[in-house]
Scaffold this motif. Structure first.
Motif, PDB file in Angstrom:
ATOM      1  N   GLU A  90      -9.225  38.641  -7.872  1.00  0.00           N
ATOM      2  CA  GLU A  90      -8.692  37.487  -8.446  1.00  0.00           C
ATOM      3  C   GLU A  90      -7.450  37.867  -9.325  1.00  0.00           C
ATOM      4  O   GLU A  90      -6.553  37.137  -9.517  1.00  0.00           O
ATOM      5  CB  GLU A  90      -9.645  37.010  -9.335  1.00  0.00           C
ATOM      6  CG  GLU A  90     -10.895  36.285  -8.959  1.00  0.00           C
ATOM      7  CD  GLU A  90     -11.846  37.233  -8.388  1.00  0.00           C
ATOM      8  OE1 GLU A  90     -11.846  38.532  -8.905  1.00  0.00           O
ATOM      9  OE2 GLU A  90     -12.896  36.924  -7.838  1.00  0.00           O
ATOM     10  N   GLY A 282     -13.004  29.070  -2.896  1.00  0.00           N
ATOM     11  CA  GLY A 282     -12.988  30.444  -2.824  1.00  0.00           C
ATOM     12  C   GLY A 282     -13.495  31.201  -1.618  1.00  0.00           C
ATOM     13  O   GLY A 282     -13.583  30.425  -0.629  1.00  0.00           O
ATOM     14  N   ALA A 284     -16.456  32.081  -0.707  1.00  0.00           N
ATOM     15  CA  ALA A 284     -17.588  31.561  -0.232  1.00  0.00           C
ATOM     16  C   ALA A 284     -18.547  32.703   0.648  1.00  0.00           C
ATOM     17  O   ALA A 284     -18.649  32.796   1.627  1.00  0.00           O
ATOM     18  CB  ALA A 284     -17.672  30.549   0.739  1.00  0.00           C
TER      19      ALA A 284
HETATM   20  P1  NAD Z   1     -16.460  29.293  -3.618  1.00  0.00           P
HETATM   21  O1  NAD Z   1     -15.403  28.077  -3.562  1.00  0.00           O
HETATM   22  O2  NAD Z   1     -16.117  30.341  -3.010  1.00  0.00           O
HETATM   23  O3  NAD Z   1     -17.828  28.585  -3.113  1.00  0.00           O
HETATM   24  C1  NAD Z   1     -18.930  27.612  -3.827  1.00  0.00           C
HETATM   25  C2  NAD Z   1     -19.784  26.869  -2.881  1.00  0.00           C
HETATM   26  O4  NAD Z   1     -18.810  26.153  -1.906  1.00  0.00           O
HETATM   27  C3  NAD Z   1     -20.556  27.979  -1.921  1.00  0.00           C
HETATM   28  O5  NAD Z   1     -21.746  27.490  -1.785  1.00  0.00           O
HETATM   29  C4  NAD Z   1     -19.696  28.069  -0.875  1.00  0.00           C
HETATM   30  O6  NAD Z   1     -20.449  28.179   0.547  1.00  0.00           O
HETATM   31  C5  NAD Z   1     -18.993  26.383  -0.626  1.00  0.00           C
HETATM   32  N1  NAD Z   1     -17.908  26.516   0.104  1.00  0.00           N
HETATM   33  C6  NAD Z   1     -16.349  26.773  -0.344  1.00  0.00           C
HETATM   34  N2  NAD Z   1     -15.564  26.783   0.626  1.00  0.00           N
HETATM   35  C7  NAD Z   1     -16.251  26.112   1.850  1.00  0.00           C
HETATM   36  C8  NAD Z   1     -15.573  25.907   2.934  1.00  0.00           C
HETATM   37  N3  NAD Z   1     -14.459  25.947   3.219  1.00  0.00           N
HETATM   38  N4  NAD Z   1     -16.485  25.172   3.629  1.00  0.00           N
HETATM   39  C9  NAD Z   1     -17.866  24.997   3.654  1.00  0.00           C
HETATM   40  N5  NAD Z   1     -18.434  25.525   2.280  1.00  0.00           N
HETATM   41  C10 NAD Z   1     -17.659  26.219   1.404  1.00  0.00           C
HETATM   42  O7  NAD Z   1     -16.569  29.541  -5.231  1.00  0.00           O
HETATM   43  P2  NAD Z   1     -17.677  30.679  -5.745  1.00  0.00           P
HETATM   44  O8  NAD Z   1     -18.869  30.870  -4.830  1.00  0.00           O
HETATM   45  O9  NAD Z   1     -17.930  30.360  -7.346  1.00  0.00           O
HETATM   46  O10 NAD Z   1     -16.786  32.089  -5.680  1.00  0.00           O
HETATM   47  C11 NAD Z   1     -16.977  33.048  -4.718  1.00  0.00           C
HETATM   48  C12 NAD Z   1     -16.088  34.023  -4.738  1.00  0.00           C
HETATM   49  O11 NAD Z   1     -14.662  33.546  -4.794  1.00  0.00           O
HETATM   50  C13 NAD Z   1     -15.809  34.629  -6.145  1.00  0.00           C
HETATM   51  O12 NAD Z   1     -15.554  36.091  -5.913  1.00  0.00           O
HETATM   52  C14 NAD Z   1     -14.710  33.838  -6.833  1.00  0.00           C
HETATM   53  O13 NAD Z   1     -14.128  34.607  -7.907  1.00  0.00           O
HETATM   54  C15 NAD Z   1     -13.766  33.750  -5.620  1.00  0.00           C
HETATM   55  N6  NAD Z   1     -12.852  32.534  -5.813  1.00  0.00           N
HETATM   56  C16 NAD Z   1     -11.656  32.618  -5.440  1.00  0.00           C
HETATM   57  C17 NAD Z   1     -10.897  31.568  -5.229  1.00  0.00           C
HETATM   58  C18 NAD Z   1      -9.516  31.865  -4.825  1.00  0.00           C
HETATM   59  O14 NAD Z   1      -9.397  32.733  -3.758  1.00  0.00           O
HETATM   60  N7  NAD Z   1      -8.390  30.927  -5.197  1.00  0.00           N
HETATM   61  C19 NAD Z   1     -11.127  30.366  -5.974  1.00  0.00           C
HETATM   62  C20 NAD Z   1     -12.397  30.168  -6.471  1.00  0.00           C
HETATM   63  C21 NAD Z   1     -13.276  31.380  -6.479  1.00  0.00           C
END
Ligand code: NAD
Length: 362
Positions: A90, A282, A284
């Motif tokens: 991050e 993120g 996911a």
């Molecule tokens: P996340 O957004 O990755 O996932 C949250 C939920 O939404 C999960 O159940 C996931 O499977 C689902 N999801 C997310 N994107 C999806 C998609 N395109 N299609 C289907 N389902 C989807 O958030 P999190 O789990 O809180 O974080 C996971 C990792 O990602 C952590 O390491 C966090 O720091 C990082 N993160 C990065 C960013 C970024 O790169 N901008 C933003 C948020 C979180």
């Protein structure tokens, strides 16, 4: 612009999978409209840490500096969670935002009519929702110093600092008012002015800036109330202006209005054309590698790139139209799946949108 140089940073987890589909769609747009997009890929996040020891290698930063826009997938994952904060994936994102002064984060919350039943909220609450969240991105709690741990009489204390200057608030408020002026001329500024000093300054400055936009109706809302109102009556909002932390949380909440975070694009801009475009979600880790991630948020982010960085409005709309067509035909990734629809994988969704794009333009 004779050619459009795009730095492509897929990052970690599903970032890799969804970026691939966005590139496929961008290439199709380039072919159909005769635009020359030059894609150059680089490492970012945990993947970059594994290969180079840092989440944002100097070569990646250099590539971004020499590009017209950045398309980013996502970073992060459990594997890197215990690294010191400066080496966590991050950190790369925060550095990119700060380095390029990408102070304005635009997050459209658009409800695609075919997806209305994918949202956990009732149809009558959702219908007609069309919001854009303007989030301040380079100030506030995420960047304020001190940001550290200390010992206080043997007790461990952690501190983060929320800090905003008048000029930081002024420039983001101007972006929000300008956007509101081109929409329904309605702006809600969200703060916590009953408690926080930064919010009291925020409110004063927003009121000052409002003098230059007499055509825009301004309302102030406390963030706790805003969180509630977003679910109670989302249609009352057009443009929401807020600071970094509140914007982070409210935009994830608003994601559920659309049914899935996998549908939400974002643009981080600074007003001169350069910008970074990425899905709101993120990496996911729970679904990474399974081929089921929804690529639409990233595909729509690439449409925002065409619109905001390259002024290619017609091309941007062609992408948005192709997405809508594929949804109207009933194709769904698992996150937006409902009864009677056709479930598809990440790559199938990408190729359906590519196909729709070719068909609708030819
Ligand atoms: P996340 O957004 O990755 O996932 C949250 C939920 O939404 C999960 O159940 C996931 O499977 C689902 N999801 C997310 N994107 C999806 C998609 N395109 N299609 C289907 N389902 C989807 O958030 P999190 O789990 O809180 O974080 C996971 C990792 O990602 C952590 O390491 C966090 O720091 C990082 N993160 C990065 C960013 C970024 O790169 N901008 C933003 C948020 C979180």
């Amino acid at each position: 612009m004779a050619e459009y140089r795009i730095a492509v940073l897929p990052g970690d987890g599903i970032g890799q999978e969804v970026t691939r589909e966005a590139l496929r769609v961008l290439k199709a747009v380039g072919n159909k409209f005769g635009r020359k997009f030059v894609f150059q890929e680089a490492l970012v996040g945990g993947t970059a840490y594994d290969e180079t020891g840092v989440p944002l290698p100097p070569e990646t930063l250099k590539l971004c500096e020499n590009s017209d826009a950045i398309l980013l997938g996502a970073v992060g994952g459990d594997k890197w969670d215990n690294l010191p904060s400066s080496l966590r994936p991050e950190a790369a994102l925060l550095t990119l935002r700060k380095h390029f002064d990408l102070f304005a984060n635009l997050r459209p919350i658009i409800l695609f009519p075919p997806l209305i039943d994918a949202s956990p909220l009732k149809r009558e609450i959702l219908e007609g929702t069309d919001i854009i969240i303007v989030r301040e991105l380079t100030g506030g709690l995420y960047f304020g110093k001190p940001k550290e741990r200390r010992k206080n009489n043997g007790d461990v204390v952690a501190v983060d600092t929320m800090i905003y200057s008048e000029s930081e608030i002024k420039r983001i408020a101007n972006v929000a008012f300008q956007i509101a002026r081109n929409r329904r001329k309605l702006l809600h500024s969200v703060d916590k002015a009953n408690i926080l000093e930064t919010s009291r300054l925020w409110r004063e400055v927003v009121n000052d800036v409002a003098q230059d936009y007499p055509d825009v109706e301004l309302h102030h809302l406390y963030v706790d109330n805003a969180a509630m109102q977003l679910l109670r009556n989302p249609r009352q909002f057009d443009v929401i202006l807020t600071e970094n932390t509140f914007g982070d949380i409210l935009s994830d909440e608003a994601a559920m209005l659309t049914g899935s975070i996998g549908m939400l694009p974002s643009a981080s801009i600074r007003g001169d054309g350069f910008g970074m475009y990425e899905p709101v979600h993120g990496s996911a880790p729970d679904i990474a590698g399974k081929g089921i991630a929804n690529p639409i948020a990233t595909i729509l982010s690439s449409a925002m790139m065409l619109r905001f960085s390259f002024q290619l409005e017609e091309e941007a709309r062609a992408i948005e139209k192709a997405v809508l067509e594929v949804l109207e035909l009933g194709y769904r990734t698992p996150d937006i799946m409902s009864d009677g629809k056709k479930q598809v994988s990440t790559t199938e969704m990408g190729s359906l949108i590519e196909e729709a794009l070719y068909k609708s333009i030819s």
